[in-house]
Design an enzyme around this catalytic site. Sequence first.
Site, mmCIF file in Angstrom:
data_model
loop_
_atom_site.group_PDB
_atom_site.id
_atom_site.type_symbol
_atom_site.label_atom_id
_atom_site.label_comp_id
_atom_site.label_asym_id
_atom_site.label_seq_id
_atom_site.Cartn_x
_atom_site.Cartn_y
_atom_site.Cartn_z
ATOM 1 C CD GLN A 203 -2.942 -1.740 0.446
ATOM 2 O OE1 GLN A 203 -3.756 -0.579 0.106
ATOM 3 N NE2 GLN A 203 -2.653 -2.354 -0.636
ATOM 4 N NE ARG A 223 0.907 2.545 3.642
ATOM 5 C CZ ARG A 223 1.320 1.934 4.530
ATOM 6 N NH1 ARG A 223 1.135 2.042 5.688
ATOM 7 N NH2 ARG A 223 2.304 0.928 4.178
ATOM 8 C CB ALA A 244 -11.268 0.511 3.341
ATOM 9 C CG HIS A 245 -7.131 0.257 0.273
ATOM 10 N ND1 HIS A 245 -6.503 -0.550 0.050
ATOM 11 C CD2 HIS A 245 -8.460 -0.167 -0.258
ATOM 12 C CE1 HIS A 245 -6.960 -1.844 -0.639
ATOM 13 N NE2 HIS A 245 -8.224 -1.265 -0.816
ATOM 14 C CG ASN A 246 -7.101 3.514 -2.910
ATOM 15 O OD1 ASN A 246 -6.153 3.900 -2.560
ATOM 16 N ND2 ASN A 246 -7.239 2.342 -3.704
#
Length: 343
Positions: A203, A223, A244-246
């Site tokens: 990530q 991240r 969560a990511h994004n």
Amino acid sequence: MPDPRFYEDLGPVPLAELAKLGGADLPAGADGARLIRAAAVLAHAGPDTVTFLTDRKHLPGLARLEGACFVQARDASVLPDGCIPLVTRNPHGAYALAAQTLHRPRAVGSDAIAPDVVLEPGVELGAGVVLGPGVKVGRGTRIGPNAVVGAGVAIGRECDIGANVTLGFALLGDRVRILAGAVIGEPGFGATAGAQGLIDIPQLGRVIIQDGVTIGANTTIDRGAFDDTVIGENTKIDNLVQIAHNVRVGRNCVMAAHTGISGSVEIGEGAQFGGRAGVADHVTIGAGARVGAAAGVMKDIPAGETWGGMPARPIRHWLKETAWLARMANRRGPDGKGAGNDA
């Protein structure tokens, strides 16, 4: 390229080495000595990067793709002439191994306060605070006991970071308030199959927290996988929320406790989430939308609408269905017994 404040570049690495690592075949005539400096997703790929393609929905954006790309054999022909196809059975797994080879997260180090930390006037540090290399903290910010701030993190002015908070791979604006035990910037949940089992996908993104945001106790914000996870200005997040990511959250949003937002969700300004609401990945929540408590959102919600239930649907539809089910459950059959009564 991953932000150098947070990630070390381990390259360059010869193309032939990356191909071998990913179990890929170099095409005839390809220069195996060509140096690759970074892993990148398709949108950010350049002449010295390696990327991957698994979904043909990205084909319209490939015309100017350069560098090298892990692909399955069926997709090799769709790459433009300027991109070297690295044919493998598992493009995503090959990319993950390449990214691990090319990049590494920067370590906090052994010093409690790294020598190059920059503290503006009026910063207050509690007992046991750890500040990694390159950390910058703005004027008047308070950091509580045993908080850990990872390498490269920048914290704005007049922020309040609670006890036992962990901050990494993050850039914070001014007047940000993070309550005790929150964890910001850990890797998002990403894994793919490999020859020896599951592989963690590196990530390589960041977390951006804009001015005036409040983040509750024991909340976690991952991240980005490559792009950033963004929390918009003046958004208020309760305790025990998972983002969560994004994910990209707009300004002035509200999330009650136990809300869970899956990866790559887009949330418009002023959206509101009741407790224990859940949102599936890659869903868009429009500006001003409201999600009821314990709702399970599986598809996009238009701006300004209120949805509830599981799967979530417009609130009036859900309430009508709930009322109808209650009536049906309480109806009496020909024998005088209720439909839901087996006695």
